[in-house]
Scaffold this active site. Structure first.
Site, PDB file in Angstrom:
ATOM      1  CG  HIS A  68      -0.399   0.306   2.510  1.00 27.02           C
ATOM      2  ND1 HIS A  68       0.295  -0.636   3.260  1.00 27.02           N
ATOM      3  CD2 HIS A  68      -0.395   1.442   3.250  1.00 27.02           C
ATOM      4  CE1 HIS A  68       0.687  -0.089   4.387  1.00 27.02           C
ATOM      5  NE2 HIS A  68       0.291   1.172   4.418  1.00 27.02           N
ATOM      6  CE  LYS A  72       3.910   6.722   3.084  1.00 28.11           C
ATOM      7  NZ  LYS A  72       3.994   6.428   4.531  1.00 28.11           N
ATOM      8  CG  HIS A  97       1.567   7.788  -0.539  1.00 23.50           C
ATOM      9  ND1 HIS A  97       1.044   8.692   0.354  1.00 23.50           N
ATOM     10  CD2 HIS A  97       1.107   6.574  -0.138  1.00 23.50           C
ATOM     11  CE1 HIS A  97       0.317   8.058   1.247  1.00 23.50           C
ATOM     12  NE2 HIS A  97       0.332   6.780   0.980  1.00 23.50           N
ATOM     13  CG  HIS A 121      -4.052   3.320   1.395  1.00 23.10           C
ATOM     14  ND1 HIS A 121      -3.362   3.514   0.214  1.00 23.10           N
ATOM     15  CD2 HIS A 121      -3.248   3.806   2.379  1.00 23.10           C
ATOM     16  CE1 HIS A 121      -2.196   4.069   0.476  1.00 23.10           C
ATOM     17  NE2 HIS A 121      -2.100   4.264   1.786  1.00 23.10           N
ATOM     18  CG  HIS A 122      -4.108   7.823   2.670  1.00 26.74           C
ATOM     19  ND1 HIS A 122      -4.001   7.907   4.044  1.00 26.74           N
ATOM     20  CD2 HIS A 122      -2.927   7.332   2.212  1.00 26.74           C
ATOM     21  CE1 HIS A 122      -2.793   7.479   4.407  1.00 26.74           C
ATOM     22  NE2 HIS A 122      -2.127   7.117   3.315  1.00 26.74           N
ATOM     23  CG  ASP A 150      -2.119   3.043   6.637  1.00 24.78           C
ATOM     24  OD1 ASP A 150      -0.989   2.749   7.066  1.00 24.78           O
ATOM     25  OD2 ASP A 150      -2.331   4.043   5.925  1.00 24.78           O
TER      26      ASP A 150
END
Length: 216
Positions: A68, A72, A97, A121-122, A150
């Site tokens: 995930h 980055k 990212h 995922h954010h 996370d």
């Protein structure tokens, strides 16, 4: 056909090992995130299993969790390893990212479910996340699980700008953010698993601060 299938699986496994090496390179930049992806995978799979997901879905969540943060790699090490909280400008850069991760992984041939989980995922359940600003069930279930896993690992990891967070604080945060940052049903499962001892957050005895119905 069998030879072609075997060749494809061999290539896929080679690509996966390459990406895992890239993840290790990212985590090597920041000692505070070492083992982060492994922890997130453990939490995400446990939550998914409790939600009744199939073995194939759990495998996809595991892969998405391991990968995930691969995006980055496209973020400056100065920002990745900054010991203080990020400035607004730095945070805006960091928000790229998930898109970097999607661009890295799409050519490899992972399923769309894995790609979506990493890209989303954010996102937040209330629609105030990034990069798309989508909410609710428009966010894939895998991404909703990954987001919470996370965040849990981020909360319990010590950072230079703050100490560790207690179990009580983590549980309070899950309650406070239910329906806002997190899917409330996913949060309910995570809360139950924490109380049952999935996460070892210090010497606190869960039975000391949880009502009987939450200790089942």
């Amino acid at each position: 056909a069998m030879e072609n299938a075997s060749l494809y699986e061999g290539l896929r496994e080679s690509y996966f090992r390459t990406v895992q090496a890239l993840v290790a390179a990212v985590e090597a930049k920041d000692p505070y995130t070492r083992w982060h992806s492994t922890n997130v995978a453990k939490y995400a799979v446990a939550i998914g299993r409790d939600l009744g997901l199939s073995p194939s879905q759990l495998e996809e969540i595991h892969i998405a969790a391991i990968l995930h943060d691969v995006g980055k790699i496209g973020i400056s090490e100065r920002i990745i390893s900054k010991p203080d909280q990020l400035s607004r400008e730095e945070f805006d850069i960091m928000k790229d990212h998930p898109a970097h991760g999607m661009r890295i992984l799409e050519p490899i041939g992972f399923s769309q479910s894995i790609i979506n989980a990493i890209y989303q995922h954010h996102e937040r359940f209330d629609g105030k996340g990034y990069p798309q600003g989508i909410g609710g069930e428009n966010i894939s279930l895998a991404a909703r699980i990954l987001s919470l896993a996370d965040t849990i690992d981020a909360m319990i990891s010590e950072r230079p700008y703050r100490g560790t967070i207690s179990t009580e604080t983590v549980l309070q945060e899950l309650d406070k953010e239910a329906g806002l940052q997190f899917d409330p049903e996913v949060g309910k499962v995570a809360r139950k698993l924490i109380i049952q001892g999935l996460l070892k957050l210090g010497a606190t005895t869960y039975a000391q601060h949880t009502p009987p119905e939450d200790r089942k």
